[in-house]
Design an enzyme around this catalytic site. Sequence first.
Site, PDB file in Angstrom:
ATOM      1  N   LYS A  11       0.853  -1.204   0.000  1.00 33.52           N
ATOM      2  CA  LYS A  11       0.000   0.000   0.000  1.00 33.52           C
ATOM      3  C   LYS A  11       0.886   1.251   0.000  1.00 33.52           C
ATOM      4  O   LYS A  11       1.953   1.225  -0.611  1.00 33.52           O
ATOM      5  CB  LYS A  11      -0.978  -0.039   1.174  1.00 33.52           C
ATOM      6  N   HIS A  93      -8.455  -2.816  -6.054  1.00 33.61           N
ATOM      7  CA  HIS A  93      -8.433  -2.942  -4.592  1.00 33.61           C
ATOM      8  C   HIS A  93      -9.520  -2.041  -4.012  1.00 33.61           C
ATOM      9  O   HIS A  93      -9.784  -0.949  -4.530  1.00 33.61           O
ATOM     10  CB  HIS A  93      -7.059  -2.547  -4.052  1.00 33.61           C
ATOM     11  N   GLU A  95      -9.547  -0.132  -1.629  1.00 33.72           N
ATOM     12  CA  GLU A  95      -9.084   1.222  -1.279  1.00 33.72           C
ATOM     13  C   GLU A  95      -9.048   2.118  -2.506  1.00 33.72           C
ATOM     14  O   GLU A  95      -9.298   3.323  -2.406  1.00 33.72           O
ATOM     15  CB  GLU A  95      -7.708   1.136  -0.592  1.00 33.72           C
ATOM     16  N   GLY A 169      -7.296  -4.740   7.397  1.00 33.52           N
ATOM     17  CA  GLY A 169      -6.657  -3.895   8.402  1.00 33.52           C
ATOM     18  C   GLY A 169      -7.399  -3.816   9.721  1.00 33.52           C
ATOM     19  O   GLY A 169      -7.130  -2.946  10.543  1.00 33.52           O
ATOM     20  N   SER A 209      -6.512  -9.132   6.859  1.00 31.46           N
ATOM     21  CA  SER A 209      -6.012  -9.517   8.183  1.00 31.46           C
ATOM     22  C   SER A 209      -5.381 -10.908   8.225  1.00 31.46           C
ATOM     23  O   SER A 209      -5.497 -11.609   9.236  1.00 31.46           O
ATOM     24  CB  SER A 209      -7.123  -9.386   9.237  1.00 31.46           C
TER      25      SER A 209
END
Length: 251
Positions: A11, A93, A95, A169, A209
């Site tokens: 990232k 992704h 994000e 996350g 995670s």
Amino acid sequence: MRRKLAAGNWKMNGTGSSLSELDTLANLHPNAAVDILICPPATLLGQAAMQVSTSSVSIGAQDCHADTSGAHTGDISAEMVTDVGATAVILGHSERREDHNEDSELVRIKARAAHAAGLTAIICLGESEAQRDAANTLDIIAGQLAISTPDTATADNTVIAYEPIWAIGTGKVPTLVQIAEVHDFIREKLTSRFGPEIGNAIRLLYGGSVKPTNADDIFTVSNVDGALVGGASLKATDFSPIITALEGATI
Ligand code: 13P
């Protein structure tokens, strides 16, 4: 038999000094029984690719533009990613879908560009917590998969990553049954669209995670061919046990 893939997504983390992690990783896994891919930020791509060129580690980008070149300030093309020695690109992704309003149509044309440039496209899918709570997970995944995956997809140039947004996350992980349900569903959709040969050979990653402490369990799940790892890929000493768990997975 699908070759397993441990992919790390750094990232927006890492500067030049982080590149030593790649050497550590390569030294820990000189003859890896699985593919190892690290996707650092664009600023480090060229240096990273040069650094690992003779090792078991490959390098990928985190995004690319759909066009080959032109007036797109701040963007990088798939050809540029190939040019510096990277071999893959993460696309769609959550994000990027959220921060940059990317939708599945755009992800598809980016994936087509990635394929044309000779890159492996790692296409990400995933539902939000609200969508899961409303029992819409499989519908969301079906829609994202159908639209984001171009007709140019093959087993060599495409990987699908299932990353539930609520697990990214957060330390929250779906149950193994929930992961299996989605991965088996994606497999079924791929075989019905691309036929059994391609559909059964495209690799499916779980992301969200993944840690050294849960990797062993996650890798027992059917149709999980590896992981797309965020936080735990930043340090070689965290990522290494995940790679070892994947090497030991028997399914
Ligand atoms: P975390 O492993 O930090 O949850 O991130 C997952 C991810 O988004 C990888 O692309």
